[in-house]
Design a protein around this motif. Structure first.
Motif, PDB file in Angstrom:
ATOM      1  N   THR A  22       0.836  -1.201   0.000  1.00 24.33           N
ATOM      2  CA  THR A  22       0.000   0.000   0.000  1.00 24.33           C
ATOM      3  C   THR A  22       0.868   1.247   0.000  1.00 24.33           C
ATOM      4  OG1 THR A  22      -1.788  -1.156   1.137  1.00 24.33           O
ATOM      5  CG2 THR A  22      -1.807   1.251   1.257  1.00 24.33           C
ATOM      6  N   LEU A  23       1.916   1.266   0.792  1.00 27.07           N
ATOM      7  CA  LEU A  23       2.843   2.411   0.811  1.00 27.07           C
ATOM      8  C   LEU A  23       3.488   2.622  -0.558  1.00 27.07           C
ATOM      9  CD1 LEU A  23       4.629   1.880   4.257  1.00 27.07           C
ATOM     10  CD2 LEU A  23       3.055   3.734   3.636  1.00 27.07           C
ATOM     11  N   ILE A  24       3.895   1.536  -1.179  1.00 22.45           N
ATOM     12  CA  ILE A  24       4.512   1.621  -2.506  1.00 22.45           C
ATOM     13  C   ILE A  24       3.514   2.169  -3.511  1.00 22.45           C
ATOM     14  CG2 ILE A  24       5.428   0.253  -4.434  1.00 22.45           C
ATOM     15  CD1 ILE A  24       6.675  -1.603  -2.234  1.00 22.45           C
ATOM     16  N   ASP A  25       2.283   1.637  -3.507  1.00 25.59           N
ATOM     17  CA  ASP A  25       1.254   2.100  -4.441  1.00 25.59           C
ATOM     18  C   ASP A  25       0.926   3.572  -4.227  1.00 25.59           C
ATOM     19  OD1 ASP A  25       1.121  -0.403  -5.603  1.00 25.59           O
ATOM     20  OD2 ASP A  25      -0.626  -1.050  -4.432  1.00 25.59           O
ATOM     21  N   GLN A  26       0.838   4.002  -2.968  1.00 21.16           N
ATOM     22  CA  GLN A  26       0.571   5.412  -2.672  1.00 21.16           C
ATOM     23  C   GLN A  26       1.714   6.287  -3.168  1.00 21.16           C
ATOM     24  OE1 GLN A  26      -0.068   5.324   1.570  1.00 21.16           O
ATOM     25  NE2 GLN A  26      -2.270   4.997   1.351  1.00 21.16           N
ATOM     26  N   GLY A  27       2.943   5.840  -2.966  1.00 17.36           N
ATOM     27  CA  GLY A  27       4.106   6.590  -3.437  1.00 17.36           C
ATOM     28  C   GLY A  27       4.104   6.737  -4.949  1.00 17.36           C
ATOM     29  N   LYS A  28       3.788   5.653  -5.654  1.00 16.48           N
ATOM     30  CA  LYS A  28       3.723   5.700  -7.118  1.00 16.48           C
ATOM     31  C   LYS A  28       2.637   6.667  -7.580  1.00 16.48           C
ATOM     32  CE  LYS A  28       5.413   1.101  -8.368  1.00 16.48           C
ATOM     33  NZ  LYS A  28       5.054  -0.160  -9.053  1.00 16.48           N
ATOM     34  N   GLN A  29       1.500   6.642  -6.903  1.00 17.55           N
ATOM     35  CA  GLN A  29       0.395   7.537  -7.257  1.00 17.55           C
ATOM     36  C   GLN A  29       0.801   8.999  -7.056  1.00 17.55           C
ATOM     37  OE1 GLN A  29      -2.466   6.895  -8.747  1.00 17.55           O
ATOM     38  NE2 GLN A  29      -3.163   9.001  -8.640  1.00 17.55           N
ATOM     39  N   GLU A  30       1.469   9.286  -5.943  1.00 18.20           N
ATOM     40  CA  GLU A  30       1.919  10.650  -5.667  1.00 18.20           C
ATOM     41  C   GLU A  30       2.925  11.129  -6.716  1.00 18.20           C
ATOM     42  OE1 GLU A  30       3.304  10.733  -1.617  1.00 18.20           O
ATOM     43  OE2 GLU A  30       1.332  10.185  -0.840  1.00 18.20           O
ATOM     44  N   VAL A  31       3.811  10.241  -7.136  1.00 23.39           N
ATOM     45  CA  VAL A  31       4.781  10.590  -8.175  1.00 23.39           C
ATOM     46  C   VAL A  31       4.062  10.886  -9.489  1.00 23.39           C
ATOM     47  CG1 VAL A  31       6.634   9.654  -9.624  1.00 23.39           C
ATOM     48  CG2 VAL A  31       6.739   9.390  -7.145  1.00 23.39           C
ATOM     49  N   ALA A  32       3.085  10.054  -9.853  1.00 28.66           N
ATOM     50  CA  ALA A  32       2.344  10.255 -11.098  1.00 28.66           C
ATOM     51  C   ALA A  32       1.616  11.597 -11.092  1.00 28.66           C
ATOM     52  CB  ALA A  32       1.349   9.110 -11.316  1.00 28.66           C
ATOM     53  N   VAL A  33       1.001  11.947  -9.971  1.00 22.11           N
ATOM     54  CA  VAL A  33       0.293  13.218  -9.860  1.00 22.11           C
ATOM     55  C   VAL A  33       1.279  14.379  -9.999  1.00 22.11           C
ATOM     56  CG1 VAL A  33      -0.980  14.710  -8.257  1.00 22.11           C
ATOM     57  CG2 VAL A  33      -1.666  12.328  -8.554  1.00 22.11           C
ATOM     58  N   ALA A  34       2.422  14.266  -9.338  1.00 22.40           N
ATOM     59  CA  ALA A  34       3.430  15.331  -9.407  1.00 22.40           C
ATOM     60  C   ALA A  34       3.973  15.492 -10.827  1.00 22.40           C
ATOM     61  CB  ALA A  34       4.566  15.045  -8.426  1.00 22.40           C
ATOM     62  N   VAL A  35       4.249  14.385 -11.492  1.00 20.63           N
ATOM     63  CA  VAL A  35       4.762  14.438 -12.864  1.00 20.63           C
ATOM     64  C   VAL A  35       3.713  15.049 -13.787  1.00 20.63           C
ATOM     65  CG1 VAL A  35       5.425  13.024 -14.863  1.00 20.63           C
ATOM     66  CG2 VAL A  35       6.434  12.568 -12.621  1.00 20.63           C
ATOM     67  N   ASN A  36       2.460  14.623 -13.651  1.00 22.62           N
ATOM     68  CA  ASN A  36       1.398  15.176 -14.501  1.00 22.62           C
ATOM     69  C   ASN A  36       1.259  16.677 -14.295  1.00 22.62           C
ATOM     70  OD1 ASN A  36       0.796  12.723 -15.688  1.00 22.62           O
ATOM     71  ND2 ASN A  36      -0.877  12.265 -14.293  1.00 22.62           N
ATOM     72  N   ALA A  37       1.296  17.123 -13.060  1.00 19.85           N
ATOM     73  CA  ALA A  37       1.180  18.559 -12.780  1.00 19.85           C
ATOM     74  C   ALA A  37       2.355  19.318 -13.396  1.00 19.85           C
ATOM     75  CB  ALA A  37       1.110  18.807 -11.273  1.00 19.85           C
ATOM     76  N   SER A  38       3.536  18.757 -13.287  1.00 17.68           N
ATOM     77  CA  SER A  38       4.723  19.392 -13.848  1.00 17.68           C
ATOM     78  C   SER A  38       4.641  19.463 -15.370  1.00 17.68           C
ATOM     79  CB  SER A  38       5.973  18.621 -13.419  1.00 17.68           C
ATOM     80  OG  SER A  38       7.122  19.226 -13.938  1.00 17.68           O
ATOM     81  N   MET A  39       4.168  18.388 -16.020  1.00 15.24           N
ATOM     82  CA  MET A  39       4.051  18.380 -17.475  1.00 15.24           C
ATOM     83  C   MET A  39       3.005  19.392 -17.942  1.00 15.24           C
ATOM     84  SD  MET A  39       6.401  16.402 -18.480  1.00 15.24           S
ATOM     85  CE  MET A  39       6.034  16.339 -20.211  1.00 15.24           C
ATOM     86  N   ILE A  40       1.902  19.515 -17.227  1.00 20.32           N
ATOM     87  CA  ILE A  40       0.885  20.512 -17.585  1.00 20.32           C
ATOM     88  C   ILE A  40       1.487  21.911 -17.505  1.00 20.32           C
ATOM     89  CG2 ILE A  40      -1.250  21.615 -16.781  1.00 20.32           C
ATOM     90  CD1 ILE A  40      -2.204  18.743 -16.019  1.00 20.32           C
ATOM     91  N   GLN A  41       2.226  22.179 -16.449  1.00 21.37           N
ATOM     92  CA  GLN A  41       2.877  23.485 -16.296  1.00 21.37           C
ATOM     93  C   GLN A  41       3.874  23.732 -17.421  1.00 21.37           C
ATOM     94  OE1 GLN A  41       2.277  26.004 -14.088  1.00 21.37           O
ATOM     95  NE2 GLN A  41       3.738  27.190 -15.261  1.00 21.37           N
ATOM     96  N   LEU A  42       4.635  22.718 -17.778  1.00 24.18           N
ATOM     97  CA  LEU A  42       5.616  22.837 -18.860  1.00 24.18           C
ATOM     98  C   LEU A  42       4.935  23.168 -20.182  1.00 24.18           C
ATOM     99  CD1 LEU A  42       8.452  22.497 -20.127  1.00 24.18           C
ATOM    100  CD2 LEU A  42       7.936  20.045 -20.280  1.00 24.18           C
ATOM    101  N   TYR A  43       3.893  22.407 -20.536  1.00 25.95           N
ATOM    102  CA  TYR A  43       3.195  22.651 -21.806  1.00 25.95           C
ATOM    103  C   TYR A  43       2.541  24.030 -21.815  1.00 25.95           C
ATOM    104  CZ  TYR A  43       3.908  17.691 -22.813  1.00 25.95           C
ATOM    105  OH  TYR A  43       4.459  16.456 -23.047  1.00 25.95           O
ATOM    106  N   TRP A  44       1.973  24.434 -20.697  1.00 29.08           N
ATOM    107  CA  TRP A  44       1.367  25.762 -20.616  1.00 29.08           C
ATOM    108  C   TRP A  44       2.439  26.837 -20.833  1.00 29.08           C
ATOM    109  CZ3 TRP A  44       1.876  30.171 -17.692  1.00 29.08           C
ATOM    110  CH2 TRP A  44       0.857  31.107 -17.814  1.00 29.08           C
TER     111      TRP A  44
END
Length: 87
Positions: A22-44
């Motif tokens: 569960t900790l691993i899955d939560q960590g992966k989810q948090e990384v995915a959210v952070a990467v997606n937010a960063s990519m949106i900011q980059l494209y904008w």
């Protein structure tokens, strides 16, 4: 940390492993959210720079050509993440 440090309760091992998973899955989810937010900011930011520097805050038909050319150059160096659609 050897075998002796693993939980000693009879049914603790399955619960312990589940909690770790569960900790691993939560960590992966948090990384995915952070990467997606960063990519949106980059494209904008890329779109904003194109609008300011090339289009001079005006709509222009040749803007499509600029995006196409920029996409081709960025895709060559950075991969398919910089498709025309993404930019």
């Amino acid at each position: 940390m050897g075998k002796d440090s693993f939980p000693k309760r009879p049914n603790a091992a399955p619960t312990f492993v589940l909690e770790i998973k569960t900790l691993i899955d939560q960590g992966k989810q948090e990384v995915a959210v952070a990467v997606n937010a960063s990519m949106i900011q980059l494209y904008w930011s890329i779109g904003k720079r194109i609008n300011q520097e090339v289009l001079e805050n005006k709509r222009a038909e040749y803007g499509k050509q600029i995006v196409s050319t920029l996409s081709a150059q960025l895709t060559q160096e950075y991969g398919n993440s910089f498709s025309e659609k993404n930019i």
